[in-house]
Design an enzyme around this catalytic site. Structure first.
Site, PDB file in Angstrom:
ATOM      1  CG  ASP A   1      -8.966  -4.449  -2.393  1.00 19.72           C
ATOM      2  OD1 ASP A   1     -10.128  -4.375  -1.964  1.00 19.72           O
ATOM      3  OD2 ASP A   1      -8.438  -3.567  -3.080  1.00 19.72           O
TER       4      ASP A   1
ATOM      5  CG  HIS B   1      -2.058   0.936   1.120  1.00 22.98           C
ATOM      6  ND1 HIS B   1      -1.943   2.285   1.411  1.00 22.98           N
ATOM      7  CD2 HIS B   1      -3.314   0.729   0.696  1.00 22.98           C
ATOM      8  CE1 HIS B   1      -3.116   2.851   1.185  1.00 22.98           C
ATOM      9  NE2 HIS B   1      -3.969   1.946   0.745  1.00 22.98           N
TER      10      HIS B   1
END
Ligand code: ACO
Length: 431
Positions: free
Chosen positions: A365, A307
């Protein structure tokens, strides 16, 4: 404003002292707006790695510590105690609602759930196998051709009506996208149902037989929607802000956000994770997949890992991971081999030097798709569900930007490295 002074000077002796602005939380920010005027230089930061694109009061992330706050409230507390609609109110209005405020808000959201029949007819133009995100982008954009009664973006009441309309209509449109793909008739919203129950009913009920929404599914969906509701200046939200900064129709700005969310580096990762797990297939193939993810020439990344902001465990992934077992158990899917595969993949990756050194942890996710699948949501619909939840964040950021009296059109500068000025040459003289 901080009293620390950062001074920049150029060889000619011109100086600039950009003020340092302190936020409530997070690193201070050097306000470089006068740099070009003072020194005639731009700053260069492709991908906005170290650049704050705006000031915001909505969401705070501490990526090093794995902290996520909506309007100051830790996402863990909201996930445990709140509901998606209450969180939507909080994100939009800045405070948790009183009973009266919440009732008025949820009634308004219910009242706007139908879409003009002409919008539904748009679907006949799509092939049955069109990607759901392609259809969603198009139909949400097409809403800008309707609702002319409330698109004066400088009128706060109009902005509020728009906010309620789009939050209310997203589940209806998302379900229509799914129904078009399956060839089943569209199902109209039922306003006596809650937000997530209503969505599941529009998604899975058919006229031929009664359908009862499973409260476990509705509760799991509500939790996932809370966790996806906002994430400060991510790619799709920044797109909505940039599109909206030109003063465009707000439905068009949201459509731009949906288009951005679709990409596998962003919201499309939930779909990509399940495709990846399917491809890996078995625990015995994990080492090969990890080796491929580390090979820069392989063009493969571990989807759902890494991320831009989190250099620690994504707090949303932590909540979903913990919920996964519970939800799957309740839905009778406890033996899902993909969950076992995902858990093992995570375990092996987190012990691997490459992932440790680059601080690559599972993101939101990585596990969300496993819950969605257990709820019966097909893989290619997963990013559509993300879009329903993130609409709240997009709308709140758009509102915050438009309401700011100092708002400017977003217009980045560039470092030009193309050909210098030259003269046009007649076609016959070119070699
Ligand atoms: N697998 C393998 N290597 C990775 C991964 C991954 N998933 N993610 C990052 N890396 C490596 C990169 O190759 C790079 O290595 P290098 O320094 O040797 O060049 C390093 O880690 C940093 O990666 P960047 O791409 O520079 O980091 P950035 O912040 O630009 O990208 C992103 C973040 C896009 C999320 C990235 O980690 C990624 O592609 N992850 C997979 C896709 C994904 O899960 N996206 C969902 C994000 S969450 C969301 O949007 C809802």
């Amino acid at each position: 404003m901080s009293n620390k002074i950062y001074k920049l000077s150029d060889p000619s002796g011109k100086t600039s002292a950009p003020p340092l602005r302190e936020g409530t939380l997070g690193p201070a920010t050097l306000d470089i707006a006068t740099l070009y005027r003072d020194l005639e230089i731009f700053t260069f930061d492709p991908g906005f790695v170290a650049t704050a694109s705006c000031e915001s009061k909505i969401t705070f992330i501490d990526g090093e510590k794995g902290v996520l706050l909506y309007r100051g409230y830790p996402v863990e507390q909201l996930a445990e105690k709140s509901s998606f609609l209450e969180v939507a109110y909080l994100i939009l209005y800045g405070e948790l609602p009183t009973n009266i405020q919440f009732e008025a808000f949820s009634n308004s959201i219910k009242r706007h759930s139908m879409v003009n029949e002409a919008v539904l007819r748009f679907f006949t133009g799509f092939h049955y196998d069109a990607h759901p995100m392609a259809m969603l982008t198009a139909v949400v954009g097409s809403l800008s051709a309707f609702y002319h009664d409330s698109t004066d973006i400088h009128n706060p009441k109009h902005r509020e009506v728009f906010a309620h309309r789009i939050i209310s209509k997203m589940p209806t449109l998302a379900a229509a996208v799914y129904k078009h793909g399956t060839g089943q008739p569209f199902v109209y919203p039922k306003n006596e149902l809650g937000y997530c129950d209503n969505f599941l009913n529009m998604l899975f009920s058919v006229p031929a037989e009664p359908y009862h929404v499973d409260p476990v599914s509705a509760e799991a969906l509500d939790l996932l929607f809370i966790l996806h509701a906002d994430h400060e200046q991510n790619a799709s939200t920044s797109t909505v802000r940039l599109a909206g900064s030109s003063g465009t129709n707000p439905y068009a700005a949201i459509a731009a956000g949906i288009a951005t969310l679709w990409g596998p580096a962003h919201g499309g990762a939930n779909e990509a994770v399940l495709n990846m797990l399917k491809e890996i297939g078995d625990v015995k193939n994990i080492d090969k997949a990890i080796a491929k993810a580390k090979d820069k020439n392989a063009g493969f990344r571990l989807m759902g890992f890494g991320h831009r902001v989190y250099k620690n465990y994504d707090p949303r992934a932590k909540i979903i991971r913990a919920t996964c077992h519970k939800v799957l158990q309740k839905l009778g899917r406890a033996d899902d081999p993909q969950l076992e595969l995902a858990l093992r993949l995570e375990e092996i990756a987190l012990k691997d030097e490459y992932f440790i050194e680059k601080k690559l942890y599972p993101n939101v996710d990585f596990y969300s798709g496993i819950i969605y699948r257990a709820l019966g949501i097909p893989v290619h619909m997963m990013t559509v569900l993300f879009a329903i939840a993130r609409t709240v964040g997009w709308v709140a950021h758009w509102q915050e930007m438009i309401a700011d009296p100092h708002m400017k059109i977003g217009r980045p500068r560039q470092l030009y490295t193309g050909t210098a000025k030259r003269d046009y040459m007649e076609i016959g003289k070119r070699i």
